[in-house]
Design a protein around this motif. Structure first.
Motif, PDB file in Angstrom:
ATOM      1  N   ARG A  38     -23.395  -5.800 -17.936  1.00  0.00           N
ATOM      2  CA  ARG A  38     -24.004  -4.478 -17.877  1.00  0.00           C
ATOM      3  C   ARG A  38     -23.049  -3.404 -17.769  1.00  0.00           C
ATOM      4  NH1 ARG A  38     -29.555  -4.865 -16.709  1.00  0.00           N
ATOM      5  NH2 ARG A  38     -30.344  -7.215 -16.251  1.00  0.00           N
ATOM      6  N   GLY A  39     -22.527  -2.945 -16.572  1.00  0.00           N
ATOM      7  CA  GLY A  39     -21.553  -2.115 -16.198  1.00  0.00           C
ATOM      8  C   GLY A  39     -21.492  -1.025 -16.859  1.00  0.00           C
ATOM      9  N   PRO A  40     -20.609   0.070 -16.547  1.00  0.00           N
ATOM     10  CA  PRO A  40     -20.470   1.243 -17.230  1.00  0.00           C
ATOM     11  C   PRO A  40     -19.862   1.215 -18.835  1.00  0.00           C
ATOM     12  CG  PRO A  40     -18.369   0.976 -15.841  1.00  0.00           C
ATOM     13  CD  PRO A  40     -19.430  -0.180 -15.679  1.00  0.00           C
ATOM     14  N   ARG A  41     -19.195   0.011 -19.110  1.00  0.00           N
ATOM     15  CA  ARG A  41     -18.557  -0.080 -20.420  1.00  0.00           C
ATOM     16  C   ARG A  41     -19.233  -1.509 -21.367  1.00  0.00           C
ATOM     17  NH1 ARG A  41     -13.582   1.224 -17.932  1.00  0.00           N
ATOM     18  NH2 ARG A  41     -12.838   3.360 -18.638  1.00  0.00           N
ATOM     19  N   LEU A  42     -19.546  -1.214 -22.471  1.00  0.00           N
ATOM     20  CA  LEU A  42     -20.012  -2.152 -23.192  1.00  0.00           C
ATOM     21  C   LEU A  42     -18.842  -3.050 -24.063  1.00  0.00           C
ATOM     22  CD1 LEU A  42     -23.432  -0.815 -24.719  1.00  0.00           C
ATOM     23  CD2 LEU A  42     -23.113  -2.246 -22.869  1.00  0.00           C
ATOM     24  N   LEU A  43     -17.953  -2.330 -24.581  1.00  0.00           N
ATOM     25  CA  LEU A  43     -16.824  -2.785 -25.600  1.00  0.00           C
ATOM     26  C   LEU A  43     -15.529  -2.574 -24.398  1.00  0.00           C
ATOM     27  CD1 LEU A  43     -17.324  -0.545 -28.586  1.00  0.00           C
ATOM     28  CD2 LEU A  43     -18.417  -2.787 -27.633  1.00  0.00           C
ATOM     29  N   HIS A  44     -14.520  -3.642 -24.885  1.00  0.00           N
ATOM     30  CA  HIS A  44     -13.592  -3.749 -24.278  1.00  0.00           C
ATOM     31  C   HIS A  44     -12.501  -2.287 -24.483  1.00  0.00           C
ATOM     32  CE1 HIS A  44     -13.682  -8.442 -23.948  1.00  0.00           C
ATOM     33  NE2 HIS A  44     -14.955  -7.624 -23.340  1.00  0.00           N
ATOM     34  N   ASP A  45     -11.922  -2.246 -23.434  1.00  0.00           N
ATOM     35  CA  ASP A  45     -10.790  -0.904 -23.601  1.00  0.00           C
ATOM     36  C   ASP A  45      -9.655  -1.479 -24.540  1.00  0.00           C
ATOM     37  OD1 ASP A  45      -8.896   0.887 -23.549  1.00  0.00           O
ATOM     38  OD2 ASP A  45      -9.254   1.422 -21.427  1.00  0.00           O
ATOM     39  N   PRO A  46      -9.367  -1.076 -25.587  1.00  0.00           N
ATOM     40  CA  PRO A  46      -8.370  -1.734 -26.187  1.00  0.00           C
ATOM     41  C   PRO A  46      -6.935  -1.590 -25.605  1.00  0.00           C
ATOM     42  CG  PRO A  46      -9.641   0.126 -28.003  1.00  0.00           C
ATOM     43  CD  PRO A  46     -10.043  -0.063 -26.271  1.00  0.00           C
ATOM     44  N   ALA A  47      -6.820  -0.865 -24.548  1.00  0.00           N
ATOM     45  CA  ALA A  47      -5.649  -0.690 -23.994  1.00  0.00           C
ATOM     46  C   ALA A  47      -5.430  -1.847 -22.806  1.00  0.00           C
ATOM     47  CB  ALA A  47      -5.415   0.670 -23.355  1.00  0.00           C
ATOM     48  N   ARG A  48      -6.576  -2.361 -22.808  1.00  0.00           N
ATOM     49  CA  ARG A  48      -6.576  -3.788 -21.696  1.00  0.00           C
ATOM     50  C   ARG A  48      -6.723  -5.160 -22.452  1.00  0.00           C
ATOM     51  NH1 ARG A  48     -10.114  -0.906 -16.811  1.00  0.00           N
ATOM     52  NH2 ARG A  48      -8.679   0.697 -16.388  1.00  0.00           N
ATOM     53  N   ILE A  49      -6.894  -4.936 -23.988  1.00  0.00           N
ATOM     54  CA  ILE A  49      -7.076  -6.347 -24.388  1.00  0.00           C
ATOM     55  C   ILE A  49      -5.731  -7.193 -24.766  1.00  0.00           C
ATOM     56  CG2 ILE A  49      -7.845  -7.441 -26.626  1.00  0.00           C
ATOM     57  CD1 ILE A  49      -9.966  -5.250 -26.904  1.00  0.00           C
ATOM     58  N   THR A  50      -4.776  -6.262 -25.117  1.00  0.00           N
ATOM     59  CA  THR A  50      -3.554  -7.046 -25.194  1.00  0.00           C
ATOM     60  C   THR A  50      -2.932  -7.592 -24.038  1.00  0.00           C
ATOM     61  OG1 THR A  50      -3.114  -5.344 -26.883  1.00  0.00           O
ATOM     62  CG2 THR A  50      -1.135  -6.609 -26.218  1.00  0.00           C
ATOM     63  N   ASP A  51      -2.485  -8.867 -24.152  1.00  0.00           N
ATOM     64  CA  ASP A  51      -1.952  -9.513 -23.015  1.00  0.00           C
ATOM     65  C   ASP A  51      -2.927  -9.726 -21.814  1.00  0.00           C
ATOM     66  OD1 ASP A  51       0.480  -9.700 -24.475  1.00  0.00           O
ATOM     67  OD2 ASP A  51       1.178  -7.724 -23.508  1.00  0.00           O
ATOM     68  N   ASN A  52      -4.293  -9.910 -22.230  1.00  0.00           N
ATOM     69  CA  ASN A  52      -5.364 -10.112 -21.248  1.00  0.00           C
ATOM     70  C   ASN A  52      -5.148 -11.450 -21.156  1.00  0.00           C
ATOM     71  OD1 ASN A  52      -7.749 -10.620 -19.812  1.00  0.00           O
ATOM     72  ND2 ASN A  52      -8.432  -8.536 -20.545  1.00  0.00           N
ATOM     73  N   LYS A  53      -4.736 -12.213 -20.200  1.00  0.00           N
ATOM     74  CA  LYS A  53      -4.150 -13.708 -19.935  1.00  0.00           C
ATOM     75  C   LYS A  53      -5.685 -14.317 -19.764  1.00  0.00           C
ATOM     76  CE  LYS A  53       0.117 -13.807 -18.311  1.00  0.00           C
ATOM     77  NZ  LYS A  53       0.843 -12.332 -18.844  1.00  0.00           N
ATOM     78  N   GLN A  54      -6.959 -13.694 -19.239  1.00  0.00           N
ATOM     79  CA  GLN A  54      -7.964 -14.364 -19.136  1.00  0.00           C
ATOM     80  C   GLN A  54      -9.066 -14.232 -20.227  1.00  0.00           C
ATOM     81  OE1 GLN A  54      -9.256 -11.521 -15.726  1.00  0.00           O
ATOM     82  NE2 GLN A  54      -9.671 -13.432 -14.533  1.00  0.00           N
TER      83      GLN A  54
END
Length: 691
Positions: free
Chosen positions: A228-244
């Protein structure tokens, strides 16, 4: 049979051979798909940015958002589109809200959706630029015949639906659109949307036996139960190197053969996840490139081998529009032409001459039969909810200074239904009106027209003002049924405005204060008419849902909801659609055909003499397009002349020896210089004005 490889590039032919071998062997294939698969109908990054620019241009902020976006672009001249996309998201977060850019992404997805009748679309009650919540999004997805599917996606849907075990009942995608799921369901398969959140979690996929799980690695276009939350799509700035996220993606890759298609892997998460998998077990990586250059494919393969740690086969010149249909043919999975459903209502005037009003034709003596003939012969729209034959009719009518010919036509049908035993309630919306004489004359007209076809049948008139005063004088009803469908205006307002939260534009469209438009282009083209409508429409229109809906809810508390039918105009469809979205499954609706270009207050709909109507008819018949279906003259002929005669089983009107039994016959009579316009004026005026 033609060779399925015909028309394929060398890279596609080689990749097709590899995939075919895996399908015929014991290997399982994990498909990992990027945005190129749906690029034919869903805008890619550049198109999404154009939508964002249009949104900013229409924002009431003195151009501040536009200037901020321009500043971001100027700082990124020559940068990759994805870098500009990141900057746009940041600007939208700073200037609008955390989830503002999700609305832009939703509008991009809806570029592939085109309902044949916007009034019937789940989007009819939803404003453009307003975030789509889960219920509306699911409703739009379920309208699967209104979605455009690229040929490759359609073929893949059949593959996943018919041989899901070959793909481990799953497909991974970085796309946020639902086209894969729609393609699978269109192929009579089951599909479950499982978007990963920023931590790589995707909730429970329980009760999904036999279904294809579509994992959306970078988010999904609408809310789901667990995201749910305030965002549906991932922030591109936080996708790179997202180990989880990388670890979760690696855990989802179960196949022995992994095919990456139409993905640029700009974030590096796909190759990083493949590297994590390769460290634990042997895998075969097939990577399809859209670029047809063989040298580029070789260098890309070497680069990927260094990252992933195992050899990677790269295939140049691969287009999913060709590959997946060829793979379906190799797998002997038929891909029939996609059914699109009924798109248009087609009138056949030659049939009308035989079917509409031939001498001796009698109206049915049962309610379902009459409703069916109203649809077939006269173009009325019957939206029946459920299977129960309607036994109660709610006809809401706004009190006006004088009734119109539209009211007359609706009264004819209400009378005919009452004659067959339907309980008719005529609810006069007199909220805010104190003119007793006007109300009496208005009701007298409705009574007279009702009796023309009702032949004295029972009807009940209800004053909406009296009903609301009675409700307010009674103790609050706290029964579960009344709490579900309240009968007091404040409770309706709290449910409708507070919990349902419609957009302001959709609310104005529902009360007919502005035209109901469902695309950005339409809104831009009609900006001035919309502004005019807002400026000249009385604010008391906003009371309609809060006053009329309580009365309907009171009717539904009396007995089953699906035995009620409402009567009204086609432009009221959005009002009832909003009622359904607010209170759930309910009554059916019967709409009279729409008159083009004329609103209820037009003087042409409430003339004072036969001569006046004759003048309207003759002047209108000289205009271009006067004989188009739904225009003034054909509407009057069909609904104010043929319809009452049909309902009363009267003889077919004639002009000399010329039977006026259809619109085609009427036009032919005009071409034969017969005075049928004068005849129409005389007959309709007799019904409209006769004491």
């Amino acid at each position: 049979m033609t060779d399925p490889a015909d028309g394929l590039s060398a890279g596609e032919t080689l990749l097709l051979d590899r995939l075919t071998a895996s399908l015929r062997g014991v290997d399982q294939i994990t498909l990992l798909l990027g945005s190129g698969v749906t690029a034919g109908v869903i805008p890619r990054v550049h198109g999404v940015l154009e939508i964002a620019d249009s949104f900013a241009a229409g924002r009431n902020d003195d151009g501040a958002l536009e200037r901020a976006l321009e500043q971001a672009r100027s700082e990124l001249v020559g940068a990759r589109p994805i870098d500009v996309y990141r900057a746009y998201r940041r600007v939208f977060t700073d200037w609008v809200s955390a989830g503002a850019f999700d609305v832009i992404a939703q509008q991009a997805v809806l570029k592939a959706y085109a309902a044949p009748d916007p009034m019937e679309s789940p989007l009819a009650t939803h404003g453009l630029g307003q975030r789509l919540e889960r219920g509306v999004g699911e409703g739009v997805e379920n309208d699967r015949f209104s979605w455009q599917l690229p040929r490759g996606v359609q073929a893949l849907g059949h593959l996943l639906a018919q041989v899901p075990e070959a793909f481990d009942h799953r497909v991974l995608t970085t796309n946020f659109d639902p086209l894969l799921e729609i393609a699978i369901r269109s192929a009579r398969g089951r599909a479950i949307s499982l978007p990963l959140d920023s931590r790589g979690a995707y909730g429970s996929a329980g009760a999904a036996d036999g279904a294809v799980r579509v994992f959306h690695l970078h988010g999904f276009w609408r809310p789901t139960l667990h995201v749910r939350g305030p965002r549906l799509l991932h922030d591109p700035a936080r996708i790179t190197d997202n180990k989880q996220l990388i670890a979760a993606t690696a855990d989802l890759i179960r196949g022995d053969t992994i095919c990456v298609l139409a993905s640029s892997d700009w974030s590096g998460t796909v190759s990083a996840a493949l590297a994590a998998v390769a460290r634990t077990r042997p895998v075969r990586v097939l990577w399809a490139l859209n670029d047809p250059d063989a040298a580029t494919a070789l260098s890309t393969a070497e680069h990927l081998r260094e990252i992933i740690g195992v050899p990677v086969e790269c295939f140049p010149g691969v287009d999913s529009e060709r590959l997946f249909p060829a793979l379906a043919e190799r797998a002997e999975v038929p891909v029939p032409p996609r059914a699109t459903g009924l798109r248009h209502r087609v009138r056949h005037h030659s049939w009308e001459r035989q079917l509409v009003s031939q001498p001796g034709t009698q109206p049915p003596r049962d309610v379902p039969g009459l409703l069916l003939q109203l649809e077939r012969r006269f173009g009325w729209i019957n939206q029946q909810r459920g299977t129960t034959s309607p036994i109660r009719l709610l006809w809401p009518v706004r009190l006006r200074s004088r009734a119109s010919v539209i009211h007359m036509v609706q009264a004819f049908v209400a009378g005919a239904l009452a004659r067959l035993g339907v309980e008719v309630r005529i609810c006069i919306d007199d909220v805010g009106s104190r003119d007793i004489d006007v109300a009496a004359e208005f009701r007298a007209d409705l009574e007279r027209w009702f009796d023309h076809t009702g032949h004295g049948a029972v009807r009940e008139f209800v004053s909406l003002t009296d009903f609301l005063e009675h409700v307010q004088s009674q103790p609050a009803d706290t029964s579960p049924e009344a709490l579900l469908r309240p009968t007091d205006p404040w409770s309706v307002a709290r449910t409708f405005y507070g919990e349902h939260n419609p957009s302001l534009y959709s609310l104005l469209a529902a009360v007919k204060a502005v035209p109901n438009l469902t695309s950005w282009d339409e809104l831009e083209q009609n900006a001035w008419p919309i502004l005019q409508s807002v400026l000249r429409t009385d604010a008391n229109r906003l009371l309609t849902p809060l006053t009329l809906w309580p009365y309907l809810n009171s009717m539904l508390l009396e007995s089953a909801t699906n035995d009620v039918l409402t009567l009204g105009g086609r432009d009221e469809a959005i009002l009832w659609a909003q009622w359904r979205q607010t209170f759930g499954f309910g009554p059916g609706h019967l709409y009279n055909p729409y008159i083009k270009s004329l609103k209820h207050d037009a003087h042409m709909l409430r003339w004072s003499s036969e001569e006046e109507l004759r003048r309207h008819l003759h002047s209108t018949s000289e205009l271009p397009g006067w004989d188009a279906e739904g225009s003034y003259v054909p509407w009057l002929f069909q609904n104010a002349m043929l319809l009452p005669g049909y309902l009363n089983n009267d003889p077919v009107p004639e002009s000399g020896d010329f039977a006026l039994d259809s619109w085609a016959a009427f036009v032919a009579a005009i071409q034969d210089d017969r005075p049928v316009l004068d005849q129409l004026a005389a007959r309709v005026t007799d019904l409209f004005l006769r004491p």
